[in-house]
Design a protein around this motif. Structure first.
Motif, PDB file in Angstrom:
ATOM      1  N   VAL A   1      36.905 -36.179  23.847  1.00 15.09           N
ATOM      2  CA  VAL A   1      36.924 -34.784  23.385  1.00 15.09           C
ATOM      3  C   VAL A   1      35.510 -34.247  23.373  1.00 15.09           C
ATOM      4  O   VAL A   1      34.597 -34.896  22.848  1.00 15.09           O
ATOM      5  CB  VAL A   1      37.548 -34.679  21.978  1.00 15.09           C
ATOM      6  CG1 VAL A   1      37.441 -33.254  21.451  1.00 15.09           C
ATOM      7  CG2 VAL A   1      39.010 -35.130  22.005  1.00 15.09           C
ATOM      8  N   GLN A   2      35.328 -33.078  23.914  1.00  9.05           N
ATOM      9  CA  GLN A   2      34.024 -32.431  23.912  1.00  9.05           C
ATOM     10  C   GLN A   2      34.201 -30.951  23.584  1.00  9.05           C
ATOM     11  O   GLN A   2      35.067 -30.280  24.146  1.00  9.05           O
ATOM     12  CB  GLN A   2      33.327 -32.589  25.260  1.00  9.05           C
ATOM     13  CG  GLN A   2      31.874 -32.139  25.242  1.00  9.05           C
ATOM     14  CD  GLN A   2      31.136 -32.465  26.539  1.00  9.05           C
ATOM     15  OE1 GLN A   2      31.753 -32.638  27.581  1.00  9.05           O
ATOM     16  NE2 GLN A   2      29.819 -32.546  26.464  1.00  9.05           N
ATOM     17  N   LEU A   3      33.369 -30.497  22.657  1.00  7.66           N
ATOM     18  CA  LEU A   3      33.351 -29.086  22.273  1.00  7.66           C
ATOM     19  C   LEU A   3      31.920 -28.592  22.423  1.00  7.66           C
ATOM     20  O   LEU A   3      30.997 -29.186  21.852  1.00  7.66           O
ATOM     21  CB  LEU A   3      33.809 -28.916  20.825  1.00  7.66           C
ATOM     22  CG  LEU A   3      35.204 -29.461  20.475  1.00  7.66           C
ATOM     23  CD1 LEU A   3      35.437 -29.407  18.968  1.00  7.66           C
ATOM     24  CD2 LEU A   3      36.274 -28.698  21.215  1.00  7.66           C
ATOM     25  N   VAL A   4      31.731 -27.512  23.174  1.00  5.08           N
ATOM     26  CA  VAL A   4      30.386 -27.006  23.443  1.00  5.08           C
ATOM     27  C   VAL A   4      30.330 -25.525  23.080  1.00  5.08           C
ATOM     28  O   VAL A   4      30.984 -24.699  23.716  1.00  5.08           O
ATOM     29  CB  VAL A   4      29.986 -27.200  24.916  1.00  5.08           C
ATOM     30  CG1 VAL A   4      28.578 -26.662  25.147  1.00  5.08           C
ATOM     31  CG2 VAL A   4      30.065 -28.679  25.294  1.00  5.08           C
TER      32      VAL A   4
ATOM     33  N   TYR B   1      36.916 -33.265  15.309  1.00  2.21           N
ATOM     34  CA  TYR B   1      35.916 -33.257  16.369  1.00  2.21           C
ATOM     35  C   TYR B   1      35.071 -32.000  16.233  1.00  2.21           C
ATOM     36  O   TYR B   1      35.590 -30.913  15.925  1.00  2.21           O
ATOM     37  CB  TYR B   1      36.582 -33.295  17.744  1.00  2.21           C
ATOM     38  CG  TYR B   1      37.304 -34.591  18.021  1.00  2.21           C
ATOM     39  CD1 TYR B   1      38.622 -34.769  17.628  1.00  2.21           C
ATOM     40  CD2 TYR B   1      36.653 -35.648  18.658  1.00  2.21           C
ATOM     41  CE1 TYR B   1      39.290 -35.960  17.865  1.00  2.21           C
ATOM     42  CE2 TYR B   1      37.306 -36.843  18.900  1.00  2.21           C
ATOM     43  CZ  TYR B   1      38.627 -36.993  18.500  1.00  2.21           C
ATOM     44  OH  TYR B   1      39.266 -38.184  18.733  1.00  2.21           O
ATOM     45  N   TRP B   2      33.765 -32.148  16.470  1.00  3.55           N
ATOM     46  CA  TRP B   2      32.820 -31.050  16.262  1.00  3.55           C
ATOM     47  C   TRP B   2      31.930 -30.871  17.479  1.00  3.55           C
ATOM     48  O   TRP B   2      31.563 -31.838  18.148  1.00  3.55           O
ATOM     49  CB  TRP B   2      31.918 -31.354  15.061  1.00  3.55           C
ATOM     50  CG  TRP B   2      32.644 -31.537  13.777  1.00  3.55           C
ATOM     51  CD1 TRP B   2      33.117 -32.707  13.257  1.00  3.55           C
ATOM     52  CD2 TRP B   2      32.983 -30.510  12.835  1.00  3.55           C
ATOM     53  NE1 TRP B   2      33.735 -32.467  12.051  1.00  3.55           N
ATOM     54  CE2 TRP B   2      33.661 -31.131  11.764  1.00  3.55           C
ATOM     55  CE3 TRP B   2      32.779 -29.129  12.786  1.00  3.55           C
ATOM     56  CZ2 TRP B   2      34.143 -30.418  10.664  1.00  3.55           C
ATOM     57  CZ3 TRP B   2      33.262 -28.427  11.696  1.00  3.55           C
ATOM     58  CH2 TRP B   2      33.933 -29.065  10.657  1.00  3.55           C
ATOM     59  N   GLY B   3      31.559 -29.610  17.702  1.00  2.00           N
ATOM     60  CA  GLY B   3      30.494 -29.355  18.643  1.00  2.00           C
ATOM     61  C   GLY B   3      29.155 -29.521  17.948  1.00  2.00           C
ATOM     62  O   GLY B   3      29.087 -29.833  16.752  1.00  2.00           O
ATOM     63  N   ARG B   4      28.076 -29.276  18.688  1.00  2.00           N
ATOM     64  CA  ARG B   4      26.727 -29.425  18.125  1.00  2.00           C
ATOM     65  C   ARG B   4      26.288 -28.195  17.357  1.00  2.00           C
ATOM     66  O   ARG B   4      25.300 -28.230  16.627  1.00  2.00           O
ATOM     67  CB  ARG B   4      25.728 -29.732  19.229  1.00  2.00           C
ATOM     68  CG  ARG B   4      25.934 -31.108  19.840  1.00  2.00           C
ATOM     69  CD  ARG B   4      24.797 -31.473  20.769  1.00  2.00           C
ATOM     70  NE  ARG B   4      24.913 -32.838  21.264  1.00  2.00           N
ATOM     71  CZ  ARG B   4      24.023 -33.435  22.033  1.00  2.00           C
ATOM     72  NH1 ARG B   4      22.938 -32.786  22.406  1.00  2.00           N
ATOM     73  NH2 ARG B   4      24.199 -34.674  22.423  1.00  2.00           N
ATOM     74  N   GLY B   5      26.996 -27.097  17.543  1.00  3.33           N
ATOM     75  CA  GLY B   5      26.687 -25.891  16.811  1.00  3.33           C
ATOM     76  C   GLY B   5      25.789 -24.933  17.582  1.00  3.33           C
ATOM     77  O   GLY B   5      25.079 -25.322  18.510  1.00  3.33           O
ATOM     78  N   THR B   6      25.841 -23.673  17.171  1.00  2.00           N
ATOM     79  CA  THR B   6      24.968 -22.648  17.737  1.00  2.00           C
ATOM     80  C   THR B   6      24.427 -21.797  16.593  1.00  2.00           C
ATOM     81  O   THR B   6      25.170 -21.408  15.694  1.00  2.00           O
ATOM     82  CB  THR B   6      25.716 -21.807  18.789  1.00  2.00           C
ATOM     83  OG1 THR B   6      24.816 -20.880  19.406  1.00  2.00           O
ATOM     84  CG2 THR B   6      26.882 -21.031  18.198  1.00  2.00           C
TER      85      THR B   6
END
Length: 115
Positions: A1-4, A104-109
């Protein structure tokens, strides 16, 4: 899983930004998605959710009427349109998916609202 996540930046009070979260590695249309934010010195806060069925949305009271979450299944992407931004909206914004009871988490913006 990848969230960007993408789309953050510096904006003046009253301005707008649109955040995007590109998802991969799971069946996007099966799961709801969430946007969280975390301001310096504060706990992470759930801002908006969108359901996998019907695309219904919910928002924290502080952003109702200003933020709109949407989803485009063909692009495996969710968006957060943020209007009438206030300094108190300044935070790192994170995309989240809960899949089989695991988060699941992205790295954030980073979103900064300042004059």
């Amino acid at each position: 899983v990848q969230l960007v996540e993408s789309g953050g930046g510096l904006v003046q009070p009253g301005g707008s930004l649109r955040l995007s979260c590109a998802a991969s590695g799971f069946s996007f249309s099966t799961y709801g998605m969430n946007w969280y934010r975390q301001a310096p010195g504060k706990e992470r806060e759930l801002v908006a959710t969108i359901s996998s069925v019907g695309g219904s949305t919910n928002y924290v009271d502080s952003v109702k009427g200003r933020f709109t979450m949407s989803s485009v299944s063909a692009k495996n992407t969710v968006y957060l349109q943020m209007n009438s931004l206030k300094p108190e909206d300044t935070a790192v914004y994170y995309c989240n998916a809960r899949i089989r009871a695991r988060d699941y988490w992205g790295r954030g913006t980073q979103v900064t609202v300042s004059s």
